[in-house]
Design an enzyme around this catalytic site. Structure first.
Site, PDB file in Angstrom:
ATOM      1  N   TYR A   1      -4.895  14.449 -13.351  1.00  0.00           N
ATOM      2  CA  TYR A   1      -6.038  13.518 -13.352  1.00  0.00           C
ATOM      3  C   TYR A   1      -7.367  14.229 -13.146  1.00  0.00           C
ATOM      4  CZ  TYR A   1      -2.226  10.462 -11.557  1.00  0.00           C
ATOM      5  OH  TYR A   1      -1.059   9.796 -11.323  1.00  0.00           O
TER       6      TYR A   1
ATOM      7  N   CYS B   1       2.513  29.317 -15.604  1.00  0.00           N
ATOM      8  CA  CYS B   1       1.961  29.790 -16.877  1.00  0.00           C
ATOM      9  C   CYS B   1       1.332  28.651 -17.679  1.00  0.00           C
ATOM     10  CB  CYS B   1       3.055  30.457 -17.687  1.00  0.00           C
ATOM     11  SG  CYS B   1       3.814  31.789 -16.768  1.00  0.00           S
ATOM     12  N   GLU B   2       0.241  28.111 -17.163  1.00  0.00           N
ATOM     13  CA  GLU B   2      -0.521  27.057 -17.828  1.00  0.00           C
ATOM     14  C   GLU B   2      -1.969  27.224 -17.377  1.00  0.00           C
ATOM     15  OE1 GLU B   2       0.545  24.336 -19.672  1.00  0.00           O
ATOM     16  OE2 GLU B   2       2.712  24.513 -19.352  1.00  0.00           O
TER      17      GLU B   2
ATOM     18  N   ARG C   1      -1.686  16.442  -9.142  1.00  0.00           N
ATOM     19  CA  ARG C   1      -2.853  15.580  -9.342  1.00  0.00           C
ATOM     20  C   ARG C   1      -4.059  16.290  -9.966  1.00  0.00           C
ATOM     21  NH1 ARG C   1      -5.351  13.248  -5.870  1.00  0.00           N
ATOM     22  NH2 ARG C   1      -5.642  11.278  -6.934  1.00  0.00           N
TER      23      ARG C   1
ATOM     24  N   TYR D   1       1.534  11.023  -3.497  1.00  0.00           N
ATOM     25  CA  TYR D   1       1.677  11.505  -4.877  1.00  0.00           C
ATOM     26  C   TYR D   1       1.569  13.030  -4.941  1.00  0.00           C
ATOM     27  CZ  TYR D   1       1.081   6.549  -5.428  1.00  0.00           C
ATOM     28  OH  TYR D   1       1.236   5.190  -5.299  1.00  0.00           O
TER      29      TYR D   1
ATOM     30  N   PRO E   1       0.818  -1.213   0.000  1.00  0.00           N
ATOM     31  CA  PRO E   1       0.000   0.000   0.000  1.00  0.00           C
ATOM     32  C   PRO E   1       0.857   1.272   0.000  1.00  0.00           C
ATOM     33  CG  PRO E   1       0.068  -0.940   2.206  1.00  0.00           C
ATOM     34  CD  PRO E   1       0.811  -1.901   1.312  1.00  0.00           C
TER      35      PRO E   1
HETATM   36  C1  LIG Z   1       2.213   2.449  -7.216  1.00  0.00           C
HETATM   37  C2  LIG Z   1       2.352   1.057  -6.802  1.00  0.00           C
HETATM   38  C3  LIG Z   1       1.901   0.644  -5.542  1.00  0.00           C
HETATM   39  C4  LIG Z   1       1.184   1.559  -4.581  1.00  0.00           C
HETATM   40  O1  LIG Z   1      -0.066   1.948  -5.069  1.00  0.00           O
HETATM   41  P1  LIG Z   1      -1.100   2.725  -4.115  1.00  0.00           P
HETATM   42  O2  LIG Z   1      -2.276   2.961  -4.976  1.00  0.00           O
HETATM   43  O3  LIG Z   1      -0.420   4.001  -3.740  1.00  0.00           O
HETATM   44  O4  LIG Z   1      -1.373   1.869  -2.951  1.00  0.00           O
HETATM   45  C5  LIG Z   1       2.106  -0.678  -5.183  1.00  0.00           C
HETATM   46  N1  LIG Z   1       2.723  -1.548  -6.018  1.00  0.00           N
HETATM   47  C6  LIG Z   1       3.159  -1.181  -7.231  1.00  0.00           C
HETATM   48  C7  LIG Z   1       3.829  -2.190  -8.106  1.00  0.00           C
HETATM   49  C8  LIG Z   1       2.984   0.125  -7.672  1.00  0.00           C
HETATM   50  O5  LIG Z   1       3.405   0.473  -8.890  1.00  0.00           O
END
Ligand SMILES: *Cc1c(COP(=O)(O)O)cnc(C)c1O
Length: 419
Positions: free
Chosen positions: A322, A347-348, A318, A375, A280
């Site tokens: 996204y 400047c975007e 983010r 992130y 995680p």
């Molecule tokens: C990014 C990533 C994670 C973590 O993802 P979360 O959504 O932040 O929990 C775990 N394993 C791999 C291989 C990843 O690329």
């Protein structure tokens, strides 16, 4: 820890918003803005909820470093006993510098280069999560040349739809991650035959910001089927790594609690001998952090009012990347509320952190952009020659500066004007 905010340790105090027992206004006064602020209690509680849900099982929670790689954050997880999921040699260096132990590190990613493989073999990591046949061959060569045996897992692509944003969905057949299910059997046989490789486990990771446990369960059941087929051929795995991806509340999402997410996932593993692993990232740090920023200008418009803040898309990508939502709250709200586009100085036109937000503010006031612990800083850049934000970890009544604000001189330290 109940809070009106998605961050469990954020509350309104007499001097405005406070994270744990530190007023955000004091952090701004001491360290300036923009500054990322993380709560040690919140990230500890998040980790503990994983440990509690896993109970007495033999299981390792490997924090996904790419969510937030600050040494302060990594050292907190290392002390709690976490392992780490890394995606580069740089992340390995950070983990070791923060006091993490190599034997709890798993190395993911589609493009590991030979130097990174050597670094990880030298350090003695727990496992390489291999993502292609070509990577398997290269790792075997690198390990053989060093006289070492590389522990490997294959990242299998279970072809399930995690129903999340397409940019963060990784477990479908048509994306670049992992090896196809049918190919996995062939590659395991190949790996078992190579003396410089040791088959250790299997892994998958189907996507990020998952709000429903069903796709992960579907993936886990497919993986188990494969594990049993391998065992029938005499290839016994030591561990099964089910990846990361559990989502968090940014706005009105209702992700399952860790225990509710894990309960059905764990059931098929009852009585099995393999060690379980999880990776995680977001669920451990996302709601442990916020981005503290100051309003530079209020700019009334004909159709829209703008609040121009000192944080921007380079600090928190983010929303621009996204179209992601982050709650934005006043540190000390004023009575008169208007609607604002909350934008940065870059400047975007995509440089916004929030659109159409109701705020009671004046120029010079502080805002907190919530749920920014994952992130956020790790995806920041120096676009527009903007030094990156400072980072602070709050622990009770103490605020520790864990990354000083960058200086402009640092930004061009490796550059040279033409002679
Ligand atoms: C990014 C990533 C994670 C973590 O993802 P979360 O959504 O932040 O929990 C775990 N394993 C791999 C291989 C990843 O690329």
């Amino acid at each position: 820890m109940k809070s009106e905010f998605p961050i469990p340790t954020l509350r309104r105090g007499p001097r405005g918003l406070a994270l744990e027992n530190v007023d955000l206004a004091d952090i701004a006064a001491a360290h300036g803005t923009p500054t990322y602020v993380y709560s040690l209690a919140a990230l500890t509680a998040a980790y503990q909820s994983w440990r509690d849900a896993l109970g007495e099982r033999r299981a390792l929670v490997c924090y996904a470093v790419k969510a937030n790689a600050n040494l302060g954050v990594l050292s907190a997880f290392a002390r709690l006993g976490a392992g780490f999921d890394i995606v580069s040699g740089g992340e390995l260096t950070r983990v070791l510098a923060a006091g993490g132990s190599a034997d709890k590190v798993v190395f993911s990613g589609v493009g590991k280069n030979a130097a990174e493989m050597r670094q990880a073999l030298e350090a003695g990591i727990r496992c390489f999560n291999v993502e292609s046949a070509a990577e398997l061959e290269r790792l075997a060569e690198v390990a053989a040349a060093m006289g070492k045996v590389a522990p490997i897992s294959l990242r299998v692509n279970p072809d399930v739809d995690p129903k999340t944003h397409p940019y963060i969905s990784t477990g479908l057949r048509n994306n670049k991650f992992g090896v196809a299910f049918d190919e996995a059997l062939i590659l395991y046989r190949r790996a078992a035959a190579l003396p410089s490789l040791r088959v250790a486990g299997i892994d998958c990771h189907i996507g990020s910001q998952l709000l429903d446990g069903a796709p992960a369960l579907e993936a886990a059941e497919k993986i188990l089927g494969l594990v049993d087929r391998l065992a029938a051929e005499g290839i016994e795995l030591e561990h099964i790594d089910l990846g990361g991806g559990l989502g968090i509340r940014y706005r009105d999402e209702e992700p399952p609690a860790v225990a509710d997410y894990l309960a059905p996932l764990l059931a098929p593993f009852d009585g099995r001998r393999e060690e379980l692993m999880f990776e995680p990232g977001r669920s451990l740090v996302g709601n442990a952090g916020l981005l503290l920023t100051r309003i530079e200008y209020l700019k009334p418009g004909v159709e829209k009012n703008f609040a121009v803040i000192d944080a921007a898309m380079n600090d928190l990508a983010r929303p621009a990347l996204y179209d992601a939502w982050h709650d934005i709250v006043e540190v000390a709200p004023r009575a008169s509320v208007r609607r604002y586009e909350v934008v940065g100085p870059v400047c975007e036109s995509g440089d916004f952190l929030g659109r159409d937000r109701s705020l009671g503010v004046e120029a010079g006031d502080l805002l907190a952009v919530l749920s920014a612990g994952a992130y956020g800083m790790t995806m920041s850049s120096n676009y527009n020659s903007r030094p990156r934000a400072a980072e602070v970890i709050v622990d009770g009544a103490h605020a520790h500066l864990v990354r000083a604000r960058e200086t402009v001189e640092q930004l061009y330290a490796g550059e040279q004007p033409l002679a």
